[in-house]
Every structure is written in C-alpha cells, then in structure tokens.
Design a protein around this motif. Structure first.
Motif, PDB file in Angstrom:
ATOM      1  N   VAL A 123       0.845  -1.202   0.000  1.00 24.73           N
ATOM      2  CA  VAL A 123       0.000   0.000   0.000  1.00 24.73           C
ATOM      3  C   VAL A 123       0.878   1.249   0.000  1.00 24.73           C
ATOM      4  CG1 VAL A 123      -1.665   1.328   1.367  1.00 24.73           C
ATOM      5  CG2 VAL A 123      -1.995  -1.121   1.049  1.00 24.73           C
ATOM      6  N   GLU A 126       2.301   1.746  -3.445  1.00 25.53           N
ATOM      7  CA  GLU A 126       1.279   2.156  -4.405  1.00 25.53           C
ATOM      8  C   GLU A 126       0.864   3.609  -4.196  1.00 25.53           C
ATOM      9  OE1 GLU A 126      -0.219   0.859  -7.076  1.00 25.53           O
ATOM     10  OE2 GLU A 126       1.297  -0.685  -7.019  1.00 25.53           O
ATOM     11  N   GLU A 127       0.706   3.988  -2.936  1.00 23.38           N
ATOM     12  CA  GLU A 127       0.285   5.362  -2.658  1.00 23.38           C
ATOM     13  C   GLU A 127       1.357   6.344  -3.131  1.00 23.38           C
ATOM     14  OE1 GLU A 127      -0.967   5.722   1.366  1.00 23.38           O
ATOM     15  OE2 GLU A 127      -2.028   7.613   0.995  1.00 23.38           O
ATOM     16  N   HIS A 130       1.420   6.803  -6.975  1.00 28.71           N
ATOM     17  CA  HIS A 130       0.188   7.232  -7.637  1.00 28.71           C
ATOM     18  C   HIS A 130       0.405   8.369  -8.641  1.00 28.71           C
ATOM     19  CE1 HIS A 130      -3.951   8.220  -8.316  1.00 28.71           C
ATOM     20  NE2 HIS A 130      -3.819   9.415  -7.770  1.00 28.71           N
ATOM     21  N   SER A 132       2.712   9.112 -10.425  1.00 29.41           N
ATOM     22  CA  SER A 132       3.482   8.764 -11.632  1.00 29.41           C
ATOM     23  C   SER A 132       2.687   7.832 -12.550  1.00 29.41           C
ATOM     24  CB  SER A 132       4.800   8.089 -11.246  1.00 29.41           C
ATOM     25  OG  SER A 132       4.549   6.808 -10.708  1.00 29.41           O
ATOM     26  N   ARG A 133       1.445   7.542 -12.162  1.00 33.05           N
ATOM     27  CA  ARG A 133       0.625   6.602 -12.931  1.00 33.05           C
ATOM     28  C   ARG A 133      -0.444   7.340 -13.741  1.00 33.05           C
ATOM     29  NH1 ARG A 133       0.387   1.980  -9.460  1.00 33.05           N
ATOM     30  NH2 ARG A 133       2.499   1.116  -9.348  1.00 33.05           N
ATOM     31  N   THR A 134      -0.880   6.706 -14.819  1.00 33.95           N
ATOM     32  CA  THR A 134      -1.943   7.307 -15.628  1.00 33.95           C
ATOM     33  C   THR A 134      -3.257   7.392 -14.843  1.00 33.95           C
ATOM     34  OG1 THR A 134      -2.449   5.138 -16.545  1.00 33.95           O
ATOM     35  CG2 THR A 134      -0.959   6.535 -17.806  1.00 33.95           C
ATOM     36  N   ALA A 135      -3.446   6.472 -13.885  1.00 33.18           N
ATOM     37  CA  ALA A 135      -4.691   6.466 -13.098  1.00 33.18           C
ATOM     38  C   ALA A 135      -4.855   7.741 -12.283  1.00 33.18           C
ATOM     39  CB  ALA A 135      -4.720   5.248 -12.180  1.00 33.18           C
ATOM     40  N   SER A 136      -3.768   8.480 -12.091  1.00 39.05           N
ATOM     41  CA  SER A 136      -3.845   9.715 -11.299  1.00 39.05           C
ATOM     42  C   SER A 136      -4.554  10.823 -12.074  1.00 39.05           C
ATOM     43  CB  SER A 136      -2.440  10.187 -10.928  1.00 39.05           C
ATOM     44  OG  SER A 136      -1.749  10.634 -12.084  1.00 39.05           O
ATOM     45  N   GLY A 137      -4.689  10.660 -13.389  1.00 38.12           N
ATOM     46  CA  GLY A 137      -5.286  11.717 -14.201  1.00 38.12           C
ATOM     47  C   GLY A 137      -4.276  12.753 -14.647  1.00 38.12           C
ATOM     48  N   ARG A 138      -3.048  12.667 -14.163  1.00 36.80           N
ATOM     49  CA  ARG A 138      -2.005  13.594 -14.590  1.00 36.80           C
ATOM     50  C   ARG A 138      -1.503  13.208 -15.974  1.00 36.80           C
ATOM     51  NH1 ARG A 138       0.619  16.436 -10.471  1.00 36.80           N
ATOM     52  NH2 ARG A 138      -0.320  16.106  -8.429  1.00 36.80           N
ATOM     53  N   PRO A 141       4.595  12.901 -14.852  1.00 40.44           N
ATOM     54  CA  PRO A 141       4.787  12.214 -13.573  1.00 40.44           C
ATOM     55  C   PRO A 141       5.290  13.141 -12.479  1.00 40.44           C
ATOM     56  CG  PRO A 141       6.511  11.613 -15.147  1.00 40.44           C
ATOM     57  CD  PRO A 141       5.541  12.460 -15.888  1.00 40.44           C
TER      58      PRO A 141
END
Lengths: 344, 289
Positions: A123, A126-127, A130, A132-138, A141
């Motif tokens: 966890v 992963e946190e 976040h 740096s991931r596409t799931a962040s909406g950014r 990175p």
C-alpha cells in the motif's frame, strides 16, 4: 513582553525533554506528531495489530500494507534479518522516486537477476507511486513530498536470486523528509538520531542531476551533498563501518545537456575531491549514475546494478576496501585508466 | 477422511460467475466426460439456475452484485474414487475482496473457510482496464509528451489515490499474502490460477503460465518464489467459449453442444473439463466419501 514556554513532547513516558532525542525517531524533534500537542495528529495513522479481532466488530484485522515505522520495523526484525538501505538527500532530490522506481521494476518484471518474494508495504509503494501513474489523471509524472511530520519510513521488498531458491533477502528502503537532512547539515550532532543511517548496510546519498545541469544550482547541489556527508560523519551517523554511495540522479538530463563533456568533467572533479577528503572515513565510497524516470524509455537506467550491489555485497569491517564490481561512473573509469584498485 | 473445501478468490469482473455457471452445467449435464460430477443439490438453487439459463442462451451472465449477496457452494464428487469436494464461493461478486484490500478487514467465515482442508481457485481476467498500473512514462513513450497546457489542466484535475487504483496483480498478491499470516493457518496450499476469458488471449498461441509471466510478473514471481506456502498451476479458461457480443461468434457458439463451448487450457487438462483445476487442488489421499 510575556514569557514563552518551550514546547515539549506530550507522549506519555517520552524522555525527549532530557535526552533531546525522539523515541519514535523523528528528526528534528518538533516534527514528531506528539510534540507540543496532547496527542498524535489526526493524520498520523496508528498501525493495527495484525491478525487481531477488531474491537467494534467481529471482523478480522489484516495487515495495513503501509510503510513500516521504526517500531513496526523492530517487530519485523524479530522475525527476519534485513538489508537496510538509507536513502538520503535534500528535499525534492528524488528519494521517494528512487524507492518507487525500484518497486516499479519488480512490478513490471524488469530485474533479470532478481525475483519478488513479497512485500509488507505494498500500500505504501502504491500510494507513493500514484502521481506517476496514468490512473492519477495527470499527464506528467510527479512524486508527492514525504511529510516532515513522518519519521523514517521503511519500504519492504522481499527478493530472491533468480536461480537460487535459498537466497532470500529482505530489502528495506528507508525514506525520510529531506528537511531532516537539511537540519543535520546545520546541526551535525542530531545526525546520530537518524537511526536508519546509523544502522544502514548502505547509505545512498542522492545528488540531484537536474540541479547539477543548471549552472545556477549546480554549486549548491554538489556542496550540499558534500556538507551533508561531512555532517553525517561528524555527527557519528556515518562511521568507518559505513558503506556510502553517491547516486547522481536524472542521468538522462546530464547526457542531454548542451555542455555534457564539460559537465561530466565537473562531476568527475567533484567525486574525486569527495574521495580524497572522505574516502578514508568509510569502508567504501562509490559513485553511481541512475535515471529512475527517464521519459525516453521504459527501463530505468542503472537500477539493476544498484539493486545487485544492495543485495549481494556483504558488509566488511575493514576500514578500507578495494572498489569491487565494475566501474560505474566517469570517475570510476578514470581510476581504471590510472590503474588504481584502491581509493586513495 | 477430512472433507475438502476449496475457496474461490477473485476481484469483481474476474470471471467467477461465468465460470460457476459453466461448471454447474458441465457437472450436472454429463454432456462431456469430466473428472468431477455433481454429488447433490444443496440449498436454494434459484441463483444458480438463473445464471445457467443465461449461460446456455449465450447471454451475459448476471453479475452477483446485481443479484444480491450470493454465497454459493457446490458439492462435487470425483467419478473415479467417489471423493467429495466442496467448492465454496465466499463472495461471488468479489466486493468482499475489494473490501479486504481497502478496509484491511475480512469476515471470520472467510478465515474459517481458508483454514479448512483445501486449496484456492484464484481468478484473473486478462480484460483489465488500460490504466492498470501503467506509468505516465510508459504512456509518454506511446503518445509523446503533453503540451504545457495539457499538463497544467491535468495536474489541476488529478485524482486522489485510493486502494481501488492498485494494479490487479498487486491486489491479488496482497490477498494471498494475507493468507500467509495468522489467523490463517500456516501451511502449504495449492493455488490454481484461472485466467478467464482465455479466448481473448488464446489467439496469441501462448501458454497460460507464459501469459502470467509476461502480463503479471509480480504475481507470477510471487507464486514462483513462495512454493512453501503456495504450490501453483496456471490455467486458461473461456467459460463462454468466445466473444458473445460478436454476432457471428455467438451464432457459432449457440450451434455447439453447450459443454463443448468451454475452453480449458493447462496441465493435465482435457479441452472442456473445468473440473481439472479443481481436481488438481485435491491431492490424492485427501477428501471424504
């Protein structure tokens, strides 16, 4: 003018008023969530006891997956030996990014010689990953800053040599807010409170390649590392038993710089002076060039070799040791050309 | 002998419900030879009958979250030996597994089920969201760098982290790691990984084990390096037999003997026998009559 009362720690039983040292490992003292308060701040989560039944329901509590605190690291140590790497550097020098990049390589199966065996801190990884991931909406990175209120945090990666089922190593990467290291530079004596540095199998000090490329910030970046190394030695956090790595980050920016050859020479000169002045103060002082998040490619540069060094090389008690392994930086190659096997 | 009780683990939309529908028909109909058959019906069969009807008609099987909280158990029997095996779906919807990840809590019944004598059927879907663990650097190498305006507007609209954003393979490793620690019994368990919707992957002519190694390296390595606690095999399963949203494929599937639509690929696995992974979970010498 009214009298002021110096704030103190309100944690029951804490001796910091007399010892000047935080029982939970916070440096500086006022970064402890108990300091000057009646209790821990709301944003300071407590670790549930693994496997215990929840008090308010019949549900079974599972491990949190959060980074380990110094206290939970102690519990871990009762069960397993670890390889502890202290990641050290100024704010924004890329400490958390490096930790996330090592995790990301395991996630994507990019270490040819090492296998993942488990992690108690998924966890936490992963946190921190976040942004740096596409799931962040950014679309570019980033890495969230490590809060000053948090003491040293430990990220766990269980590893194994690819073809050796017996060779398990529990790697623990220690992270801490960069402000704590800036404070040590000003007050070297508090360096000894950085428990992760004192106990580390490797102390990895980051030199921010982005600041090195910029002529305006190059001097402060390089001298910041030099002063930090000296402060950690003077304060007793780094001793003759320590193995220190200087990690030049964002290698991709250095390579792309307009004045790359001249810049490389300046970096070599910087490393050479470090070795001259501090080489005899530690077991080993080595130099590495990495690019944990090179936007031009998907494989971080230099991390596989760095990981192998973290996991394979045993600590030695000798005050001086030959440079082992392949030459890894321009300066190392200079030593090669000079025919040197030992640091001066 | 001690009764065998296998536990099914899988996140939402990982193919558990469709697998259950196909399995229930397979062991009940006797259309093709299978290692296991149904022993007896137990409890309310309404939901099972409902999903089997949809499966037979090549329609989307109603997911459990839409049908209520279904806890299903199938009582199976090995044809060759008469051994009885209970296959338990503690949470067919998979939402309880998401809760384990997010809330770090689980039901005592789940612990009790895992501590019974048996293994784990772990469901993985290859049909994962495109952003399942993808980094912006990886995306950048495909789409090129964003403009400053794009970067600024995206940063302003950035989403906060939540446990649900953890990549699928990380969540599955976490679910398995929970079982390695108390109050779960410390023993070796067999884990049959079922890669569902295998028809989506099958055209690539790749073995399920290779697919895992390539697409979910963290989970693959975890299973490979934790054989003292998890002895694993990887199977590719298409319970529907193909993409039923494609009219031609659906027409072709409807014309087939129902059980022969099923694809099951893996070690010691006849082509349509979904019971092979379940039988492997039950080592010889275990199970009651």
């Amino acid at each position: 003018m009214s009298d002021t009362i110096a704030p103190s720690c309100r944690k029951p039983g804490c001796q910091s008023a007399t010892t000047k040292s935080c029982a939970e490992g916070h440096v500086p003292l006022d970064s402890c969530p108990w300091f000057g308060t009646n209790g821990p701040r709301d944003d300071f989560p407590s670790e549930p006891k693994d496997g215990a039944a929840s008090a308010d329901t019949s549900l079974v509590i599972l491990p949190s997956g959060a980074p380990l605190s110094p206290q939970t690291l102690d519990e871990f140590l009762r069960a397993y030996p670890i390889r502890l790497i202290a990641i050290v550097g100024d704010p924004d020098s890329g400490k958390t990014t490096l930790i996330c990049a090592v995790y990301e390589c395991f996630l994507k199966g990019r270490f040819p010689d090492w296998r993942f065996t488990g992690s108690r801190t998924l966890v936490g990884f992963e946190e921190r990953s976040h942004d740096s991931r596409t799931a962040s909406g950014r679309v570019t990175p980033d890495t969230a800053r490590t809060p000053l209120a948090e003491s040293a945090q430990f990220f766990h990666l269980g590893t194994r040599v690819v073809d050796d089922a017996a060779a398990h190593t529990e790697l623990m990467l220690a992270d801490r807010a960069g402000e704590a290291f800036a404070a040590v530079r000003d007050k070297p004596a508090i360096g000894a409170q950085l428990i992760e540095v004192v106990k580390a199998d490797r102390v990895a000090i980051l030199l921010d390649g982005k600041r090195v490329v910029d002529s305006e910030t190059r001097g402060s970046a390089m001298q910041g590392v030099r002063k930090l190394l000296r402060a950690l030695i003077n304060g007793g956090a780094i001793t003759k038993r320590s193995e220190v790595q200087i990690l030049l980050t964002k290698k991709d920016l250095i390579a792309k710089a307009e004045n790359a050859p001249a810049l490389g020479q300046k970096i070599d000169d910087f490393f050479r002076l470090l070795v001259r002045d501090f080489g005899s103060e530690v077991v080993r002082l080595s130099f590495w060039e990495i690019a944990a998040r090179d936007p031009s490619g998907d494989t971080p540069t230099g991390l596989a070799a760095l990981l192998t060094d973290w996991l394979e090389i045993e600590r030695t008690a000798a005050p001086r040791a030959p440079i082992s392994g392949s030459r890894r930086s321009e300066f190392d190659r200079l030593l090669d050309r000079a025919g040197l096997d030992y640091l001066p | 002998m001690t009764p065998i009780h296998h536990t099914i683990i899988g996140l939402p939309r990982s193919g558990k419900t469709t697998f259950l529908a196909a399995l229930y028909h397979l062991v009940d109909s006797g259309e093709v030879t299978t290692a296991l058959k149904i022993h007896s019906y137990s409890g309310d069969q309404t939901y099972l009958n409902q999903i089997v009807k949809s499966w037979l008609e090549c329609k989307e099987v109603i997911r459990t979250s839409q049908a209520g909280d279904a806890k299903v158990e199938l009582l199976l029997e090995e044809r060759a030996t008469g051994r009885r095996i209970t296959l338990a779906f503690p949470d067919l919807a998979g939402e309880a597994f998401e809760t384990q990840i997010a809330q770090r809590r689980c039901q005592p019944d789940y612990v009790r089920g895992c501590n019974l004598n048996g293994g784990i059927l772990l469901f993985v879907s290859p049909d994962r969201p495109g952003d399942d663990g993808m980094t912006l650097v990886e995306q950048g190498t495909v789409f090129g760098p964003p403009t400053p305006i794009e970067a600024a507007s995206a940063a302003a609209a950035a989403k906060p982290w939540s446990h649900k954003m953890m990549p699928t393979q990380v969540q599955l490793v976490e679910l398995l790691q929970f079982i390695q620690l108390p109050p779960f019994d410390q023993r070796q368990r067999r884990v049959a990984v079922v890669v569902s919707a295998w028809d989506l992957v099958g055209e690539a002519q790749i073995e399920p084990k290779e697919w895992m190694r390539s697409e979910m390296p963290l989970l693959s390595q975890f299973l490979q390096t934790n054989q003292k606690t998890f002895e694993s095999r990887i199977y590719g399963v298409s319970a529907l037999g193909g993409d039923i949203k494609d009219t031609r494929t659906r027409g072709s599937l409807i014309g087939m003997t129902h059980s022969e639509r099923i694809i099951c690929v893996g070690p010691d696995c006849p082509p349509h026998d979904l019971t092979a992974p379940i039988l492997w979970l039950t080592p010889e010498g275990q199970g009651g009559k």
